[in-house]
Design a protein around this motif. Structure first.
Motif, PDB file in Angstrom:
ATOM      1  N   LEU A 196       0.832  -1.207   0.000  1.00 19.45           N
ATOM      2  CA  LEU A 196       0.000   0.000   0.000  1.00 19.45           C
ATOM      3  C   LEU A 196       0.866   1.258   0.000  1.00 19.45           C
ATOM      4  O   LEU A 196       0.564   2.239  -0.689  1.00 19.45           O
ATOM      5  CB  LEU A 196      -0.917   0.004   1.231  1.00 19.45           C
ATOM      6  N   GLU A 197       1.932   1.228   0.774  1.00 24.51           N
ATOM      7  CA  GLU A 197       2.835   2.382   0.856  1.00 24.51           C
ATOM      8  C   GLU A 197       3.619   2.589  -0.437  1.00 24.51           C
ATOM      9  O   GLU A 197       4.031   3.707  -0.757  1.00 24.51           O
ATOM     10  CB  GLU A 197       3.825   2.192   2.020  1.00 24.51           C
ATOM     11  N   ALA A 198       3.813   1.526  -1.205  1.00 23.81           N
ATOM     12  CA  ALA A 198       4.701   1.601  -2.365  1.00 23.81           C
ATOM     13  C   ALA A 198       4.048   2.232  -3.588  1.00 23.81           C
ATOM     14  O   ALA A 198       4.745   2.602  -4.533  1.00 23.81           O
ATOM     15  CB  ALA A 198       5.202   0.199  -2.722  1.00 23.81           C
ATOM     16  N   ILE A 202      -2.735   4.933  -3.570  1.00 25.35           N
ATOM     17  CA  ILE A 202      -3.366   4.950  -2.250  1.00 25.35           C
ATOM     18  C   ILE A 202      -2.913   6.194  -1.494  1.00 25.35           C
ATOM     19  O   ILE A 202      -1.727   6.373  -1.218  1.00 25.35           O
ATOM     20  CB  ILE A 202      -3.002   3.687  -1.447  1.00 25.35           C
ATOM     21  N   GLU A 203      -3.876   7.051  -1.151  1.00 26.33           N
ATOM     22  CA  GLU A 203      -3.550   8.304  -0.483  1.00 26.33           C
ATOM     23  C   GLU A 203      -3.676   8.221   1.037  1.00 26.33           C
ATOM     24  O   GLU A 203      -3.133   9.070   1.741  1.00 26.33           O
ATOM     25  CB  GLU A 203      -4.468   9.415  -1.011  1.00 26.33           C
ATOM     26  N   ASP A 204      -4.391   7.246   1.557  1.00 24.53           N
ATOM     27  CA  ASP A 204      -4.602   7.122   2.999  1.00 24.53           C
ATOM     28  C   ASP A 204      -4.363   5.679   3.420  1.00 24.53           C
ATOM     29  O   ASP A 204      -5.305   4.894   3.585  1.00 24.53           O
ATOM     30  CB  ASP A 204      -6.011   7.567   3.363  1.00 24.53           C
ATOM     31  N   VAL A 205      -3.098   5.322   3.576  1.00 28.27           N
ATOM     32  CA  VAL A 205      -2.758   3.945   3.936  1.00 28.27           C
ATOM     33  C   VAL A 205      -3.310   3.576   5.309  1.00 28.27           C
ATOM     34  O   VAL A 205      -3.949   2.524   5.459  1.00 28.27           O
ATOM     35  CB  VAL A 205      -1.230   3.731   3.877  1.00 28.27           C
TER      36      VAL A 205
END
Length: 311
Positions: A196-198, A202-205
């Protein structure tokens, strides 16, 4: 009932408090003078009325072995020792023989609940004879979580959070497998977080992970704790990606090999913890060197890697 409790650290201290709240008397001993009720193991035994139950909550390995050995020489026939630490189940079987020679009972208790157990209760997996377990049962009842109830308030689910798993060793074997599963679950959550971080999509992990805690098949207390960690440190900037293992994961994989049980997920999660402790992987150095040898692929020299490392 009375209980002697040896080891009043984070886990043992909270357990003592929960047992006292249930109306039982706890006589505690710890090497730290400020926490203990008595000054020595002989004094602990002397303070308890027979038949005695003494719970050992000290680090596994030699500290537990030494404590059990000393206690076995101090206690009387009919008394019971409970090892509630993270001992290997084979140690329990050795301790049982030692205790039986003195007429002392032995029960091993795998305990899960961590620092949250004081309020939420502890999951208990125990091994021993029915007679010895029965002597400790009031303490187990005090420690275990309250039974879930239906809409009318009637208990459902029986002994949720407690099981007499079998003879001596069964408790810690069950806890060992529990912790192996825990390794794999944490690894899966961690890998999902990294993906998700990569991506930029996705703006709000933290929000995505929190959304999984309701209505999904992957919700769990571990996921709740990950949400809590991200609320405290949204990018996990204050945490280094270094994970120790306490032994149970290794023992689980060893038993999988011994019994020819395939455990690829748990094994991979254990090896991932080993990888987390390497500053520069020898394996990947060998891979880089081999790619250069057979394909002429570029390799990064040590000096270049150090120059590109983030400050």
């Amino acid at each position: 009932m009375q209980l002697g409790l040896i080891g009043l650290g984070k886990m043992g201290g909270n357990m003592a408090e929960r047992i006292r709240r249930a109306g039982h008397e706890v006589v505690g001993y710890d090497r730290a003078p400020g926490k203990r009720d008595v000054d020595s193991l002989p004094a602990l035994v002397e303070a308890l009325a027979a038949p005695r139950v003494v719970w050992v909550m000290v680090p596994s390995g030699e500290p537990t072995r030494e404590t059990v050995k000393e206690l076995a020489g101090l206690l009387e026939p009919g008394d019971v020792i409970v090892d509630g630490g993270n001992s290997k189940y084979t140690d329990d079987q050795v301790h049982d023989v030692l205790c039986r020679e003195q007429g002392v009972g032995y029960v091993d208790a795998g305990v899960s609940g961590g620092v949250w157990g004081l309020e939420n209760g502890y999951a208990l997996m125990v091994g021993g004879t029915a007679e010895d377990v029965a002597k400790v049962q009031p303490v187990f009842d005090a420690l275990k979580p309250p039974a879930p109830t239906d809409e009318s308030g009637q208990p459902i689910g029986g002994d949720a959070g407690f099981v007499h798993a079998g003879p001596v060793g069964a408790g810690h074997f069950s806890k060992m497998v529990h912790n192996g599963i825990e390794y794999a679950m944490m690894q899966a959550y961690g890998e999902g977080y990294e993906l998700l971080e990569a991506v930029d999509l996705i703006e709000d992990v933290p929000g995505v992970i929190k959304s999984w805690t309701q209505g999904t098949v992957i919700r769990s207390w571990l996921l709740d704790l990950l949400v809590r960690a991200l609320e405290e440190d949204p990018a996990l900037d204050r945490v280094r990606g270094y994970a120790e293992d306490s032994g149970e994961g290794r023992w689980t994989v060893e038993q999988a090999i011994e019994n020819a049980v395939p455990m690829p997920t748990i094994a991979a999660s254990l090896f991932a913890r080993f990888s987390s402790r390497q500053e520069d992987s020898p394996t990947m150095k060998a891979v880089a060197a081999l790619r250069n040898q057979f394909g002429g692929h570029a390799v990064r020299a040590v000096e270049q890697a150090e120059a590109e490392r983030p400050a």
